[in-house]
Design a protein around this motif. Structure first.
Motif, PDB file in Angstrom:
ATOM      1  N   THR A 129       0.823  -1.214   0.000  1.00 57.52           N
ATOM      2  CA  THR A 129       0.000   0.000   0.000  1.00 57.52           C
ATOM      3  C   THR A 129       0.857   1.264   0.000  1.00 57.52           C
ATOM      4  O   THR A 129       0.360   2.334   0.290  1.00 57.52           O
ATOM      5  N   PRO A 138       2.598  -7.938   3.246  1.00 57.31           N
ATOM      6  CA  PRO A 138       2.227  -8.676   4.471  1.00 57.31           C
ATOM      7  C   PRO A 138       3.279  -9.680   4.929  1.00 57.31           C
ATOM      8  O   PRO A 138       4.122 -10.143   4.163  1.00 57.31           O
ATOM      9  N   LEU A 156       1.181  -5.653   7.191  1.00 58.09           N
ATOM     10  CA  LEU A 156       0.514  -6.164   8.389  1.00 58.09           C
ATOM     11  C   LEU A 156       0.926  -7.616   8.652  1.00 58.09           C
ATOM     12  O   LEU A 156       1.623  -8.233   7.859  1.00 58.09           O
ATOM     13  N   ASN A 157       0.473  -8.150   9.769  1.00 50.12           N
ATOM     14  CA  ASN A 157       0.878  -9.482  10.205  1.00 50.12           C
ATOM     15  C   ASN A 157      -0.345 -10.386  10.303  1.00 50.12           C
ATOM     16  O   ASN A 157      -1.327 -10.045  10.965  1.00 50.12           O
ATOM     17  N   VAL A 170      -8.230  -7.794   3.875  1.00 47.09           N
ATOM     18  CA  VAL A 170      -7.607  -7.627   5.188  1.00 47.09           C
ATOM     19  C   VAL A 170      -6.688  -6.419   5.149  1.00 47.09           C
ATOM     20  O   VAL A 170      -5.767  -6.350   4.332  1.00 47.09           O
ATOM     21  N   ILE A 171      -6.922  -5.461   6.045  1.00 46.10           N
ATOM     22  CA  ILE A 171      -6.112  -4.242   6.091  1.00 46.10           C
ATOM     23  C   ILE A 171      -5.585  -3.982   7.502  1.00 46.10           C
ATOM     24  O   ILE A 171      -4.975  -2.946   7.751  1.00 46.10           O
ATOM     25  N   LYS A 172      -5.814  -4.929   8.423  1.00 47.47           N
ATOM     26  CA  LYS A 172      -5.318  -4.796   9.794  1.00 47.47           C
ATOM     27  C   LYS A 172      -4.682  -6.117  10.223  1.00 47.47           C
ATOM     28  O   LYS A 172      -4.976  -7.171   9.669  1.00 47.47           O
ATOM     29  N   ASP A 173      -3.827  -6.046  11.237  1.00 50.05           N
ATOM     30  CA  ASP A 173      -3.189  -7.249  11.766  1.00 50.05           C
ATOM     31  C   ASP A 173      -4.232  -8.256  12.233  1.00 50.05           C
ATOM     32  O   ASP A 173      -5.320  -7.885  12.703  1.00 50.05           O
ATOM     33  N   VAL A 174      -3.870  -9.530  12.101  1.00 48.69           N
ATOM     34  CA  VAL A 174      -4.752 -10.620  12.514  1.00 48.69           C
ATOM     35  C   VAL A 174      -4.043 -11.409  13.614  1.00 48.69           C
ATOM     36  O   VAL A 174      -2.905 -11.857  13.419  1.00 48.69           O
ATOM     37  N   PRO A 184     -14.469  -4.516   4.927  1.00 52.06           N
ATOM     38  CA  PRO A 184     -13.115  -4.971   5.234  1.00 52.06           C
ATOM     39  C   PRO A 184     -13.162  -6.179   6.166  1.00 52.06           C
ATOM     40  O   PRO A 184     -14.174  -6.430   6.823  1.00 52.06           O
ATOM     41  N   LYS A 186     -13.226  -8.780   8.977  1.00 52.75           N
ATOM     42  CA  LYS A 186     -13.580  -8.727  10.397  1.00 52.75           C
ATOM     43  C   LYS A 186     -13.003  -9.954  11.087  1.00 52.75           C
ATOM     44  O   LYS A 186     -13.245 -11.080  10.675  1.00 52.75           O
TER      45      LYS A 186
END
Length: 267
Positions: A129, A138, A156-157, A170-174, A184, A186
């Motif tokens: 991004t 990622p 992100l991870n 997916v745009i946030k860490d998991v 997006p 969840k």
């Protein structure tokens, strides 16, 4: 930061690194045949699975990349995209026992890190991004399964043992041992328990259906409360039935009115 346990470090001994790459390819064959029930034998898997061909070509390209043969590595990567439909940058670091099922449309960016025992389905994008140099793709930890058409963007991870549902963004860490669904994406926690059916990526929770049911319940509750309030207003002679009927008629007329069209510059 997590990095996959692979023997891809820069080394002066090209033969040693090549030997490790061959071992990784053999592990990829065994792992792929184990994961895909359609693969009847090793020969069929080796000759007829484009996802496996993409992995072989990437491992060779990456070997050249870390030994500064960048142009040749990019040429192999380009040929792999033409031949298999998978666009894997030679700079991406991929761990052991990697499996791409129905590999068409897979995109893996330059600074991606992928751990061991990871499975991707068709159309997966591990993208960046940012236009700045440095880590922009990622990190996918061990044992992750990413469903068809899923998109994971940015540095992100994705935690160990997680599952990304088909079509998710997916745009946030998991966190580890989680599932992700929707746009997006969840995150739905698995309470730290390892998922047993790792390839059952269609059996995922649906948090959106649950949210809709909650809203339906709240709307029904509000409607009942409004009816009770109207009855109390009439009983206590605070408002008469005619006035209440007129108000309801006005509310219905307003709610049925079409939205105003945007005005043009000529108006």
């Amino acid at each position: 930061m997590f990095k996959p346990k692979v023997n891809n470090e820069k080394s002066s001994n090209f033969i040693v690194v090549l030997h490790n790459v061959i071992k990784d390819i053999i592990d990829d064959i065994k792992y792929g045949c184990k994961r895909d029930p359609a693969a009847r034998n090793y020969l069929e898997f080796i000759l007829l699975y484009p996802g496996f061909h993409a992995i072989i070509l990437h491992r060779i390209a990456h070997l050249l990349w870390i030994h500064h043969l960048l142009f040749i590595a990019r040429m192999i990567s380009f040929f792999s995209r033409f031949w298999t439909g998978c666009d894997i940058h030679p700079g991406a670091v991929i761990g052991k026992r990697f499996f791409i099922d129905h590999g068409m449309g897979v995109v893996i960016g330059e600074t991606t890190y992928i751990g061991d025992d990871v499975t991707l389905y068709q159309g997966v994008t591990l993208g960046g991004t940012s236009t700045q140099k440095g880590k922009r793709h990622p990190t996918v930890e061990d044992g992750v399964v990413i469903g068809a058409g899923a998109i994971v963007l940015g540095p992100l991870n994705i935690g160990t043992g997680s599952r990304i549902g088909a079509g998710s963004v997916v745009i946030k860490d998991v966190i580890p041992h989680s599932t992700v669904v929707g746009i997006p994406g969840k995150v739905v926690r698995q309470r730290g328990v390892k998922v047993q059916k790792i390839l059952d990526h269609a059996s995922l929770p649906d948090p959106f259906t649950r949210s809709h049911k909650i809203y339906e319940y709240k709307i029904e509750k509000l409607e009942k409360e409004v009816e009770i309030l109207k009855s109390l207003l009439i009983e206590n002679k605070i408002i008469c039935k005619n006035e209440l009927a007129k108000s309801e008629e006005h509310i219905c007329m307003v709610s049925k009115m079409p939205p105003e069209e945007p005005r043009s510059d000529a108006d």
